[in-house]
Design an enzyme around this catalytic site. Structure first.
Site, PDB file in Angstrom:
ATOM      1  N   ASP A   8      41.168 -48.377   3.183  1.00  0.00           N
ATOM      2  CA  ASP A   8      42.309 -48.302   2.165  1.00  0.00           C
ATOM      3  C   ASP A   8      43.382 -47.499   2.645  1.00  0.00           C
ATOM      4  O   ASP A   8      44.495 -47.584   1.900  1.00  0.00           O
ATOM      5  CB  ASP A   8      41.693 -47.556   1.093  1.00  0.00           C
ATOM      6  N   GLU A  60      40.420 -46.430  -5.379  1.00  0.00           N
ATOM      7  CA  GLU A  60      41.149 -45.845  -6.591  1.00  0.00           C
ATOM      8  C   GLU A  60      42.480 -46.195  -6.927  1.00  0.00           C
ATOM      9  O   GLU A  60      42.785 -46.149  -8.098  1.00  0.00           O
ATOM     10  CB  GLU A  60      41.495 -44.046  -5.863  1.00  0.00           C
ATOM     11  N   CYS A 105      21.632 -31.744 -12.752  1.00  0.00           N
ATOM     12  CA  CYS A 105      20.809 -30.375 -12.607  1.00  0.00           C
ATOM     13  C   CYS A 105      19.372 -30.848 -12.293  1.00  0.00           C
ATOM     14  O   CYS A 105      18.465 -31.375 -13.040  1.00  0.00           O
ATOM     15  CB  CYS A 105      20.708 -29.726 -13.909  1.00  0.00           C
ATOM     16  N   HIS A 153      29.590 -36.337  -7.771  1.00  0.00           N
ATOM     17  CA  HIS A 153      30.593 -37.683  -7.921  1.00  0.00           C
ATOM     18  C   HIS A 153      29.885 -38.328  -9.125  1.00  0.00           C
ATOM     19  O   HIS A 153      29.825 -39.683  -9.230  1.00  0.00           O
ATOM     20  CB  HIS A 153      30.601 -38.611  -6.882  1.00  0.00           C
ATOM     21  N   ARG A 211      35.664 -47.454  -8.865  1.00  0.00           N
ATOM     22  CA  ARG A 211      36.883 -46.993  -8.932  1.00  0.00           C
ATOM     23  C   ARG A 211      37.639 -48.098  -9.862  1.00  0.00           C
ATOM     24  O   ARG A 211      38.349 -47.862 -10.742  1.00  0.00           O
ATOM     25  CB  ARG A 211      37.688 -46.617  -7.809  1.00  0.00           C
ATOM     26  N   TRP A 247      31.619 -40.140   8.690  1.00  0.00           N
ATOM     27  CA  TRP A 247      32.928 -40.523   8.062  1.00  0.00           C
ATOM     28  C   TRP A 247      33.889 -39.252   7.986  1.00  0.00           C
ATOM     29  O   TRP A 247      35.441 -39.992   7.945  1.00  0.00           O
ATOM     30  CB  TRP A 247      32.564 -40.782   6.556  1.00  0.00           C
ATOM     31  N   GLU A 287      30.411 -34.194  -0.715  1.00  0.00           N
ATOM     32  CA  GLU A 287      31.321 -33.705  -1.538  1.00  0.00           C
ATOM     33  C   GLU A 287      30.901 -33.248  -2.737  1.00  0.00           C
ATOM     34  O   GLU A 287      31.229 -33.380  -3.925  1.00  0.00           O
ATOM     35  CB  GLU A 287      32.787 -34.391  -1.901  1.00  0.00           C
ATOM     36  N   ASP A 316      30.725 -43.442  -9.592  1.00  0.00           N
ATOM     37  CA  ASP A 316      31.493 -42.498  -9.354  1.00  0.00           C
ATOM     38  C   ASP A 316      31.915 -41.571 -10.375  1.00  0.00           C
ATOM     39  O   ASP A 316      31.693 -41.889 -11.505  1.00  0.00           O
ATOM     40  CB  ASP A 316      32.647 -42.977  -8.383  1.00  0.00           C
TER      41      ASP A 316
END
Length: 493
Positions: A375, A423, A247, A214, A122, A345, A279, A151
């Site tokens: 963070d 971030e 893919c 990500h 990030r 997490w 995610e 990411d």
């Protein structure tokens, strides 16, 4: 005399150490066992340094006498930890000319894994800056540095044969609309030097290559790796995720990851590769003609079965190199394989994760976001995303990685891990500000048995450690509402 310690909620905390405070050690994390004696030591010259086979390899015994110190350790790790304790005692002695008590410290870690994660994907962190972060980790007996190298917002690992990782994926136009271009990529030599620097301090480096999601930065560089290539894709300039997944039906994807893993093998001797796995929305896999055909051919009932197959193939690639995978745990134990290691997490799911991973035969590292995400703001009103709750120092300290469960139910827990997502942390100064002093609490949660831990004793020690860190590292761990580093982004999205 009362010592001020501004650490919670923006309020200046003051407390008076007990009368016998000068007859205590100020060691973080708290040792497993400490026996104090009546004599006083005014020198901590190391008089003997021996390996003792009766001690475990990560254990040590430090004896403080009026004449100096004697160190016995069970192996290289134990010696490193014993010297770290001696370093803290010397810092304490420097501020106590009257001397510190003699005694015997017999110590070993509660858990074998005690890690911090930094996020150069990030915001790029120069390798030279990371060394200061590593020095402070070693001071508190952390033994794993996790590098989140890829990411949506950037790719920081060079891979031979893929030049657009540097020319495209490592660069973005701005961050949160600030109009300031951001870029950075480590060289292979820089990473090797960092690994060696960490190894000398008892720290293994764990690289993370996030997949299958990500990956917006990778998509910008190599759109042909994705189900629906978008040649106009840009490296993401804001927080958040994208729905683009690589893919798994394209041979060039596996050729690429084989090259990535080969490069990691040459740089990181730990043999561990964190694969992310979190995610990862599968809606594009559901629509992709190649993926649909593959699911039909293999009689897969849904995209989650395809996800399991994806990671089985990835694990097989790693196994050829003698490498092992780790993952962010998403609760669906079906996509992992017995013996693998996952990180708990997700907020509010720690107990559930302990139980489900035990049943599935997985190893677990506790990284519960409400305790371990450094963070998150540590004082009410500090800037970050509006959804983030304040995680105070005491909240971090309250963490028991086993959540009170007995060994038979929590023996698969390998340790504790605290990410510092970046971030909105643009440099080392912001990174250290968010990490400390809460990392001190995480260190004690991972090292010290619950029976020797005390919040009041920790606060007493931390007042001393503020001075230790200031003198040794020229860094102030004081935290107030007003001393946060300047924050570039005013929007709260």
């Amino acid at each position: 005399m009362a010592r001020p310690l501004p650490i919670l909620g923006g309020i200046l905390l003051s407390f008076s150490p007990p009368a016998e405070a000068t007859a205590q050690y100020s060691i973080i994390p708290e040792p497993s066992r400490t026996e104090l004696r009546q004599e006083t030591a005014k020198t901590l010259q190391l008089l003997s340094d021996q390996e003792v086979p009766t001690l475990e390899t990560d254990a040590y015994r430090l004896t403080v006498t009026p004449q100096g110190a004697h160190l016995a350790s069970g192996g290289r790790e134990g010696r490193i930890y014993g010297l770290a304790t001696l370093r803290q005692l010397r810092d304490q002695l420097a501020g106590q000319p009257e001397g510190i008590p003699c005694g015997v410290i017999t110590d070993k870690p509660r858990y074998p894994w005690r890690g911090l994660m930094v996020d150069p994907a990030r915001h790029f962190i120069p390798a030279a800056d990371l060394k200061k972060f590593v020095d402070m980790m070693a001071y508190y007996k952390f033994n794993r540095l996790h590098l989140h190298l890829t990411d949506n917002q950037g790719w920081r690992l060079p891979v031979p044969g893929y030049p657009k990782l540097k020319s495209v994926a490592s660069r973005r136009e701005e961050s949160f609309g600030d109009g300031i271009p951001h870029e950075g990529m480590y060289t292979k030599q820089e990473l090797k030097e960092l690994v060696a620097y960490c190894a000398a301090r008892g720290i293994d480096v764990i690289p993370e290559i996030d997949m299958p999601g990500h990956n917006q930065a990778l998509h910008a560089a190599y759109p042909e790796f994705f189900c629906f290539p978008k040649p106009d894709m840009n490296v993401r300039t804001t927080a958040g995720n994208s729905k683009e997944l690589v893919c798994p039906q394209k041979p060039e994807v596996w050729k690429f990851y084989a090259s990535v893993f080969n490069e990691l093998k040459d740089i990181f001797p730990s043999g561990i590769v964190h694969l992310g796995g979190d995610e990862a929305p599968t809606e594009l896999w559901e629509k992709c003609p190649l993926c649909r055909e593959a699911r039909t051919r293999a009689a897969m009932k849904d995209e989650q079965e395809q996800m399991k197959a994806f990671f089985a193939k990835t694990a097989a690639l790693l196994a050829k190199n003698g490498q092992t995978p780790q993952f962010w745990y998403e609760g669906n134990a079906g996509i992992y394989h017995p013996g693998e290691t996952v990180y708990a997490w997700r907020q509010g799911q720690a107990l559930q994760s302990i139980e489900k991973t035990k049943k599935a035969g997985l190893n677990l590292i506790m990284a519960s976001s409400e305790y371990c995400y450094l963070d998150f703001p540590q004082i009410q009103g500090q800037r970050n995303w509006g959804w983030m709750k304040t995680t105070t120092l005491q909240k971090c300290y309250d963490l028991d990685p086993a959540f009170g469960k007995p060994e038979k139910e929590a023996g698969h827990i390998r340790g504790v891990h605290a990410p510092v997502w970046a971030e909105r942390l643009p440099d080392l100064n912001h990174l250290l500000y968010r990490a400390y002093p809460r990392a001190c609490a995480i260190a004690e949660a991972g090292w010290s048995p619950m029976g020797v831990r005390s919040w009041e004793n920790f606060r007493r020690k931390l007042a001393d450690h503020r001075q230790f860190i200031l003198k040794r590292f020229n860094y102030d761990m004081e935290r107030t509402q007003g001393n946060e580093p300047a924050f570039r982004w005013e929007n709260n999205k």
